[in-house]
Design a protein around this motif. Structure first.
Motif, PDB file in Angstrom:
ATOM      1  N   ILE A 124       0.713  -1.080   0.145  1.00 60.78           N
ATOM      2  CA  ILE A 124       0.218   0.203  -0.136  1.00 60.78           C
ATOM      3  C   ILE A 124       1.086   1.113  -0.002  1.00 60.78           C
ATOM      4  CG2 ILE A 124      -1.652   1.682   1.101  1.00 60.78           C
ATOM      5  CD1 ILE A 124      -3.198  -1.378   2.682  1.00 60.78           C
ATOM      6  N   ASP A 125       2.011   1.329   0.649  1.00 59.74           N
ATOM      7  CA  ASP A 125       2.688   2.052   0.674  1.00 59.74           C
ATOM      8  C   ASP A 125       3.675   2.796  -0.409  1.00 59.74           C
ATOM      9  OD1 ASP A 125       2.509   2.882   3.704  1.00 59.74           O
ATOM     10  OD2 ASP A 125       4.514   1.956   4.135  1.00 59.74           O
ATOM     11  N   ARG A 126       3.299   1.804  -1.423  1.00 57.40           N
ATOM     12  CA  ARG A 126       3.816   1.908  -2.695  1.00 57.40           C
ATOM     13  C   ARG A 126       3.263   2.057  -4.211  1.00 57.40           C
ATOM     14  NH1 ARG A 126       6.515  -3.390  -1.776  1.00 57.40           N
ATOM     15  NH2 ARG A 126       5.050  -3.999  -2.791  1.00 57.40           N
ATOM     16  N   LEU A 127       2.022   2.808  -3.476  1.00 58.34           N
ATOM     17  CA  LEU A 127       0.532   3.014  -3.901  1.00 58.34           C
ATOM     18  C   LEU A 127       1.190   4.357  -4.690  1.00 58.34           C
ATOM     19  CD1 LEU A 127      -2.536   1.567  -3.057  1.00 58.34           C
ATOM     20  CD2 LEU A 127      -1.545   0.632  -4.710  1.00 58.34           C
ATOM     21  N   ALA A 128       0.356   4.946  -5.678  1.00 62.11           N
ATOM     22  CA  ALA A 128       0.718   6.516  -5.841  1.00 62.11           C
ATOM     23  C   ALA A 128      -0.061   7.870  -4.493  1.00 62.11           C
ATOM     24  CB  ALA A 128      -0.344   7.347  -6.885  1.00 62.11           C
ATOM     25  N   PRO A 129       0.618   8.700  -4.126  1.00 66.84           N
ATOM     26  CA  PRO A 129      -0.684   8.992  -2.433  1.00 66.84           C
ATOM     27  C   PRO A 129      -2.202   9.155  -3.162  1.00 66.84           C
ATOM     28  CG  PRO A 129       1.120  10.299  -3.281  1.00 66.84           C
ATOM     29  CD  PRO A 129       0.927   9.263  -4.458  1.00 66.84           C
ATOM     30  N   LYS A 130      -2.800   9.296  -4.180  1.00 68.18           N
ATOM     31  CA  LYS A 130      -4.286  10.033  -4.180  1.00 68.18           C
ATOM     32  C   LYS A 130      -5.043   8.383  -3.739  1.00 68.18           C
ATOM     33  CE  LYS A 130      -6.599  13.355  -4.459  1.00 68.18           C
ATOM     34  NZ  LYS A 130      -6.619  14.286  -2.972  1.00 68.18           N
ATOM     35  N   CYS A 131      -4.441   6.952  -4.819  1.00 69.65           N
ATOM     36  CA  CYS A 131      -4.700   6.200  -4.905  1.00 69.65           C
ATOM     37  C   CYS A 131      -4.625   5.403  -3.211  1.00 69.65           C
ATOM     38  CB  CYS A 131      -4.039   4.860  -6.077  1.00 69.65           C
ATOM     39  SG  CYS A 131      -4.203   3.806  -6.251  1.00 69.65           S
ATOM     40  N   ARG A 132      -3.575   5.731  -3.106  1.00 72.32           N
ATOM     41  CA  ARG A 132      -3.275   5.050  -1.429  1.00 72.32           C
ATOM     42  C   ARG A 132      -4.222   5.634  -0.413  1.00 72.32           C
ATOM     43  NH1 ARG A 132       2.031   5.656  -0.771  1.00 72.32           N
ATOM     44  NH2 ARG A 132       1.976   8.010  -0.166  1.00 72.32           N
ATOM     45  N   GLU A 133      -4.273   6.769  -0.283  1.00 74.22           N
ATOM     46  CA  GLU A 133      -5.436   8.083   1.054  1.00 74.22           C
ATOM     47  C   GLU A 133      -7.058   6.968  -0.082  1.00 74.22           C
ATOM     48  OE1 GLU A 133      -6.677  12.234   1.877  1.00 74.22           O
ATOM     49  OE2 GLU A 133      -6.042  11.630   0.164  1.00 74.22           O
ATOM     50  N   ILE A 134      -7.541   7.317  -0.763  1.00 77.70           N
ATOM     51  CA  ILE A 134      -8.490   6.579  -0.931  1.00 77.70           C
ATOM     52  C   ILE A 134      -8.766   4.664  -1.034  1.00 77.70           C
ATOM     53  CG2 ILE A 134      -9.895   5.337  -3.185  1.00 77.70           C
ATOM     54  CD1 ILE A 134      -9.043   8.483  -5.034  1.00 77.70           C
ATOM     55  N   PHE A 135      -7.379   3.881  -1.119  1.00 81.75           N
ATOM     56  CA  PHE A 135      -7.508   2.680  -0.391  1.00 81.75           C
ATOM     57  C   PHE A 135      -7.913   2.487   0.736  1.00 81.75           C
ATOM     58  CE2 PHE A 135      -6.122  -1.542   0.169  1.00 81.75           C
ATOM     59  CZ  PHE A 135      -6.766  -2.545  -0.464  1.00 81.75           C
ATOM     60  N   LEU A 136      -6.900   3.265   1.516  1.00 83.33           N
ATOM     61  CA  LEU A 136      -7.089   2.911   2.907  1.00 83.33           C
ATOM     62  C   LEU A 136      -8.125   3.733   3.688  1.00 83.33           C
ATOM     63  CD1 LEU A 136      -3.409   4.907   3.411  1.00 83.33           C
ATOM     64  CD2 LEU A 136      -4.294   2.617   3.776  1.00 83.33           C
ATOM     65  N   MET A 137      -8.656   4.828   3.242  1.00 79.23           N
ATOM     66  CA  MET A 137      -9.920   5.315   3.577  1.00 79.23           C
ATOM     67  C   MET A 137     -10.941   4.130   3.289  1.00 79.23           C
ATOM     68  SD  MET A 137      -9.772   8.824   2.501  1.00 79.23           S
ATOM     69  CE  MET A 137     -11.837   9.701   3.407  1.00 79.23           C
ATOM     70  N   ALA A 138     -11.152   3.157   2.070  1.00 85.05           N
ATOM     71  CA  ALA A 138     -12.168   1.860   1.652  1.00 85.05           C
ATOM     72  C   ALA A 138     -12.037   0.666   2.983  1.00 85.05           C
ATOM     73  CB  ALA A 138     -11.666   1.769   0.559  1.00 85.05           C
ATOM     74  N   MET A 139     -10.345   0.940   3.825  1.00 88.41           N
ATOM     75  CA  MET A 139     -10.145   0.030   4.523  1.00 88.41           C
ATOM     76  C   MET A 139     -10.443   0.216   5.197  1.00 88.41           C
ATOM     77  SD  MET A 139      -6.194  -1.578   3.656  1.00 88.41           S
ATOM     78  CE  MET A 139      -6.314  -2.590   4.714  1.00 88.41           C
ATOM     79  N   ASP A 140     -10.916   1.434   5.482  1.00 91.42           N
ATOM     80  CA  ASP A 140     -11.590   1.941   6.723  1.00 91.42           C
ATOM     81  C   ASP A 140     -12.320   1.927   7.153  1.00 91.42           C
ATOM     82  OD1 ASP A 140      -9.321   2.920   8.350  1.00 91.42           O
ATOM     83  OD2 ASP A 140      -9.174   4.550   7.922  1.00 91.42           O
ATOM     84  N   GLY A 141     -13.730   0.981   5.639  1.00 88.59           N
ATOM     85  CA  GLY A 141     -14.865   0.772   6.012  1.00 88.59           C
ATOM     86  C   GLY A 141     -15.662   2.221   5.715  1.00 88.59           C
ATOM     87  N   LYS A 142     -15.072   2.779   5.033  1.00 85.28           N
ATOM     88  CA  LYS A 142     -15.743   3.813   4.682  1.00 85.28           C
ATOM     89  C   LYS A 142     -16.080   4.097   2.976  1.00 85.28           C
ATOM     90  CE  LYS A 142     -13.801   8.160   6.771  1.00 85.28           C
ATOM     91  NZ  LYS A 142     -14.152   8.038   7.861  1.00 85.28           N
ATOM     92  N   ARG A 143     -17.530   4.814   2.799  1.00 87.96           N
ATOM     93  CA  ARG A 143     -18.465   3.865   1.555  1.00 87.96           C
ATOM     94  C   ARG A 143     -17.722   5.057   0.177  1.00 87.96           C
ATOM     95  NH1 ARG A 143     -22.657   5.344   4.363  1.00 87.96           N
ATOM     96  NH2 ARG A 143     -23.741   6.722   2.483  1.00 87.96           N
ATOM     97  N   ASN A 144     -18.279   4.563  -1.195  1.00 86.01           N
ATOM     98  CA  ASN A 144     -17.459   4.670  -2.211  1.00 86.01           C
ATOM     99  C   ASN A 144     -17.838   6.589  -1.463  1.00 86.01           C
ATOM    100  OD1 ASN A 144     -16.035   3.319  -2.646  1.00 86.01           O
ATOM    101  ND2 ASN A 144     -17.913   2.267  -4.356  1.00 86.01           N
ATOM    102  N   GLU A 145     -19.143   6.606  -1.100  1.00 87.05           N
ATOM    103  CA  GLU A 145     -19.686   8.090  -1.557  1.00 87.05           C
ATOM    104  C   GLU A 145     -19.391   9.255  -0.701  1.00 87.05           C
ATOM    105  OE1 GLU A 145     -21.436   5.067  -1.630  1.00 87.05           O
ATOM    106  OE2 GLU A 145     -22.839   5.472  -2.822  1.00 87.05           O
ATOM    107  N   GLU A 146     -18.980   8.376   0.776  1.00 86.36           N
ATOM    108  CA  GLU A 146     -18.194   8.692   1.434  1.00 86.36           C
ATOM    109  C   GLU A 146     -16.850   9.522   1.272  1.00 86.36           C
ATOM    110  OE1 GLU A 146     -19.645   7.600   5.998  1.00 86.36           O
ATOM    111  OE2 GLU A 146     -19.503   6.310   4.463  1.00 86.36           O
ATOM    112  N   ILE A 147     -16.784   8.535   0.449  1.00 90.61           N
ATOM    113  CA  ILE A 147     -15.031   9.356   0.574  1.00 90.61           C
ATOM    114  C   ILE A 147     -14.833  10.305  -0.909  1.00 90.61           C
ATOM    115  CG2 ILE A 147     -12.588   8.079  -1.120  1.00 90.61           C
ATOM    116  CD1 ILE A 147     -13.335   5.082  -0.237  1.00 90.61           C
ATOM    117  N   ALA A 148     -15.477   9.995  -1.990  1.00 86.82           N
ATOM    118  CA  ALA A 148     -15.636  11.316  -3.008  1.00 86.82           C
ATOM    119  C   ALA A 148     -16.003  12.500  -2.080  1.00 86.82           C
ATOM    120  CB  ALA A 148     -16.384  10.655  -3.842  1.00 86.82           C
TER     121      ALA A 148
END
Length: 186
Positions: A124-148
């Motif tokens: 995950i640390d090797r992902l692009a910054p924005k991609c990493r941020e979105i993925f980590l938020m998804a792992m925290d259980g946030k829905r796509n709408e919340e992340i957006a």
């Protein structure tokens, strides 16, 4: 041997119910007390004596003398108590071995889980910054709408970044797609 003992023993040998009633009333308590010298539980001692009486009836035991009859009773109780204790010891050893085995498995699983997460977060640390941020938020259980909404981006961008992250993580690690999806839902 007294006449009373002789009559009693003949009744036992012929499986007469009155003789077995007398056996119960005369010997039950003393045999249970004897069993308690070996086993510490009253219910177990009672079971041992009851099982002895049932065995005598079922096997149609025949005794040649009153002393051999009494010896049989007490020896049988002692042996049954020892068998019970041996069985308890075996059960205890089995339970300890089972617990140790499962503790070992738990430790191995925990070590495996730690390694999986270590690999995952390293990837995950090797992902692009924005991609990493979105993925980590998804792992925290946030829905796509919340992340957006939080990141002020389109929902489609969130979906695309998550797909990109999963693809890169799958390529970089031994994690399967279902594991990544599980992590995203958990």
């Amino acid at each position: 041997m007294s006449l009373r003992e002789d009559i009693f023993l003949q009744g036992i040998n012929r499986q007469e119910v009155p003789a077995y009633r007398e056996l119960y009333s005369d010997y039950y308590r003393s045999l249970v007390m004897y069993a308690l010298h070996f086993v510490t539980r009253q219910d177990v001692a009672e079971d041992i004596v009851q099982e002895l009486f049932v065995t005598m009836w079922n096997k149609q035991m025949v005794f040649l003398s009153y002393p051999s009859f009494k010896t049989y009773l007490y020896t049988s109780v002692r042996n049954a108590a020892f068998d019970y204790l041996k069985h308890q010891d075996i059960k205890q050893r089995y339970a300890e071995q089972w617990a140790a085995l499962h503790e070992e498995e738990r430790r191995a699983t925990a070590a495996f889980d730690e390694e999986v997460y270590r690999q995952l977060y390293k990837a995950i640390d090797r992902l692009a910054p924005k991609c990493r941020e979105i993925f980590l938020m998804a792992m925290d259980g946030k829905r796509n709408e919340e992340i957006a909404e939080t990141l002020h981006i389109a929902i489609e961008t969130v979906k695309t970044q998550k797909k990109r992250a999963i693809k890169q993580l799958r390529e970089q690690t031994a994690l399967s797609v279902w594991m990544l999806l599980f992590l995203l839902k958990g």
